[in-house]
Design a protein around this motif. Structure first.
Motif, PDB file in Angstrom:
ATOM      1  N   SER A   4      -3.385   9.117   6.011  1.00 50.53           N
ATOM      2  CA  SER A   4      -2.116   8.386   5.993  1.00 50.53           C
ATOM      3  C   SER A   4      -0.956   9.382   5.969  1.00 50.53           C
ATOM      4  O   SER A   4      -1.105  10.531   5.565  1.00 50.53           O
TER       5      SER A   4
ATOM      6  N   THR B 290       0.835  -1.214   0.000  1.00 53.03           N
ATOM      7  CA  THR B 290       0.000   0.000   0.000  1.00 53.03           C
ATOM      8  C   THR B 290       0.864   1.257   0.000  1.00 53.03           C
ATOM      9  O   THR B 290       0.422   2.321   0.412  1.00 53.03           O
ATOM     10  N   SER B 291       2.104   1.117  -0.491  1.00 51.86           N
ATOM     11  CA  SER B 291       3.026   2.258  -0.536  1.00 51.86           C
ATOM     12  C   SER B 291       2.855   2.997  -1.856  1.00 51.86           C
ATOM     13  O   SER B 291       2.256   2.475  -2.805  1.00 51.86           O
TER      14      SER B 291
ATOM     15  N   GLU C   2       2.501   3.292   3.872  1.00 48.20           N
ATOM     16  CA  GLU C   2       1.338   2.426   3.977  1.00 48.20           C
ATOM     17  C   GLU C   2       0.051   3.236   3.860  1.00 48.20           C
ATOM     18  O   GLU C   2       0.020   4.418   4.175  1.00 48.20           O
ATOM     19  N   ASN C   3      -0.977   2.555   3.388  1.00 51.88           N
ATOM     20  CA  ASN C   3      -2.315   3.161   3.282  1.00 51.88           C
ATOM     21  C   ASN C   3      -2.314   4.412   2.414  1.00 51.88           C
ATOM     22  O   ASN C   3      -2.922   5.432   2.768  1.00 51.88           O
ATOM     23  N   SER C   4      -1.647   4.342   1.284  1.00 53.37           N
ATOM     24  CA  SER C   4      -1.460   5.526   0.450  1.00 53.37           C
ATOM     25  C   SER C   4      -2.753   6.056  -0.151  1.00 53.37           C
ATOM     26  O   SER C   4      -2.774   7.174  -0.647  1.00 53.37           O
TER      27      SER C   4
ATOM     28  N   TRP D 158       2.465  10.982   4.759  1.00 46.60           N
ATOM     29  CA  TRP D 158       3.256  11.192   3.541  1.00 46.60           C
ATOM     30  C   TRP D 158       4.423  12.128   3.854  1.00 46.60           C
ATOM     31  O   TRP D 158       4.250  13.155   4.504  1.00 46.60           O
TER      32      TRP D 158
ATOM     33  N   CYS E 111       4.843   7.526   0.548  1.00 50.27           N
ATOM     34  CA  CYS E 111       3.995   7.009   1.624  1.00 50.27           C
ATOM     35  C   CYS E 111       4.333   5.544   1.827  1.00 50.27           C
ATOM     36  O   CYS E 111       4.434   4.791   0.860  1.00 50.27           O
TER      37      CYS E 111
ATOM     38  N   THR F  89      -5.672   6.119   1.627  1.00 52.75           N
ATOM     39  CA  THR F  89      -6.566   6.352   2.761  1.00 52.75           C
ATOM     40  C   THR F  89      -6.315   7.732   3.344  1.00 52.75           C
ATOM     41  O   THR F  89      -5.169   8.076   3.665  1.00 52.75           O
TER      42      THR F  89
END
Lengths: 264, 149
Positions: A99, A10-11, A92-94, A101, A90, A96
């Motif tokens: 998240s 999720t990056s 994780e959870n890019s 950054w 990012c 969402t």
């Protein structure tokens, strides 16, 4: 204790309105401060004091050279006349809202290509900060080139004006807001992104803190830092106002920045 | 001779300011290193037939590897970013074992340190992210070894 963060699934990496997530497999971001000698008489230790920020951003990925692919873009950005773009990464959870950054405003200083026979041809690119960096609402100020922000508007195809989620950023009563805009595509029309702050998640009385330059072409990007501070407001959101047009794709992050001293 | 200490439950903790004595252990610590040395000042004089040295200033850098954690407000990522950005001076305490301080489990106390480097997003696809942080002693700071605090 939270679970470990597995890099990759999720990056994401956005650079000046380009999404290089699918071309990259490794990112190395280091943010430091120069170690300025500060030992005084009376110190029995090699004392240091934190100096200017020293970011290091390097990415490794797979060579590709079609239109809009990394190779022509990276090569074109290794030159003095290229003034720089925001590079946002990012872990994780890019996609969402909320998240984390990290954004480094800079330009390409290195683009290495090479492989042995039979290997996958890969690149390694290095981004370095450029002087000045962001457009600033307060003339003459240089706000620095590294921001830790939260995602306000995830990357997505949209066809009309969109109000992003309310994201809580906390407040120290004196912070400006640095906002980062990546526009990946726009089909007709004009896009203006504003950042609003408020003291409630429902935004009962929003204050526009940043207004990005209207965008009509892509790829495009901008980092601006507000001259005003958000005071005691603890919530931020992005509003993407679209004068149609068919559709647009953008992402917006924002961070609390160190507040500026008052103008003389 | 005592058995070796297998480093499985070390103690790496920071305060929020140099004026505070409340240490909070840094969660998710995978590795801590604190090499302590003194500068080797040339001290050879006439009649020396050896490269004689005299201990000069102390060097005591701290480096740690932490499981990266983006939890809002309390995770390592926001904690060390904030310390780096604000140049906040804090105290640091390190022990071999996360147990009561004693003669066999001394505390190394750094009473004024600042964060100088972090690696918030650094990894290859599939790796678990590790935040590598560096701290340095600031002017007025000292390193002490205590078997009681």
């Amino acid at each position: 204790m939270a679970n470990p963060v597995i890099f990759g699934p999720t990056s994401a990496w956005y650079a000046g309105g380009y999404d290089w997530t699918g071309a990259t497999h490794t990112i190395r971001l280091s943010v430091g401060r120069a170690e300025v000698d500060d030992a005084r008489l009376g110190d029995d230790i090699d004392a240091k004091y934190p100096g200017i920020t020293v970011p290091s951003l390097e990415m490794t990925g797979f060579f590709s050279a079609g239109s809009g692919e990394p190779d022509p873009i990276f090569f074109d950005r290794i030159k003095q006349t290229f003034t720089g773009v925001p590079n946002s990464v990012c872990a994780e959870n890019s996609t969402t809202a909320g998240s984390v950054w990290y954004t480094v405003f800079g330009t390409k200083f290195a683009y290495d290509l090479g492989a042995a026979h039979g290997e996958s041809l890969q690149f390694t690119a290095r981004v370095g900060p450029r002087s000045g960096g962001s457009a600033v609402a307060v003339t003459g100020k240089r706000p620095g080139n590294v921001f830790r922000g939260l995602l306000l508007l995830p990357k997505a195809l949209r066809t009309g004006t969109t109000t992003g989620s309310a994201v809580q950023v906390g407040s120290d009563g004196g912070s400006s807001v640095a906002s980062v805009l990546h526009v990946f595509a726009i089909t007709g029309g004009s896009l203006t992104v504003t950042i609003e702050s408020d003291n409630g998640s429902g935004f009962p009385s929003p204050t526009v803190i940043n207004t990005h330059t209207a965008v009509t072409t892509a790829p495009n990007s901008e980092v601006i830092v507000s001259g005003a501070t958000i005071g005691t407001d603890t919530w931020l959101r992005a509003v993407a106002t679209y004068t149609p047009g068919t559709d647009f794709t953008c992402a917006v992050m924002a961070a609390r920045s160190v507040s500026f001293p008052a103008l003389p | 001779m005592a058995n070796p200490t297998i480093f499985t439950d070390g103690y790496f903790a920071l305060t929020t300011a140099t004026g505070s004595s409340t240490y909070t252990e840094v969660d998710g610590t995978k590795e801590v290193r604190m090499p302590i040395s003194r500068e080797e000042v040339d001290d050879a004089a006439m009649d020396d037939d050896i490269n004689a040295m005299f201990p000069g200033r102390m060097n005591a850098p701290i480096s740690a590897k932490l499981r990266q954690d983006f939890t809002a407000s309390t995770g390592n990522d926001v904690k060390f970013w904030t310390l780096l950005n604000a140049k906040t001076a804090v105290r640091c305490k390190i022990r071999a074992t996360d147990a009561a301080v004693s003669t066999t489990n001394p505390s190394y106390i750094f009473n004024k340190v600042r964060v100088y480097n972090i690696t918030p997003v650094s990894g290859a696809h599939g790796e678990a992210l590790v935040n590598e942080v560096e701290l340095r002693v600031s002017s007025g700071g000292t390193v002490t070894r205590s078997t009681s605090t």
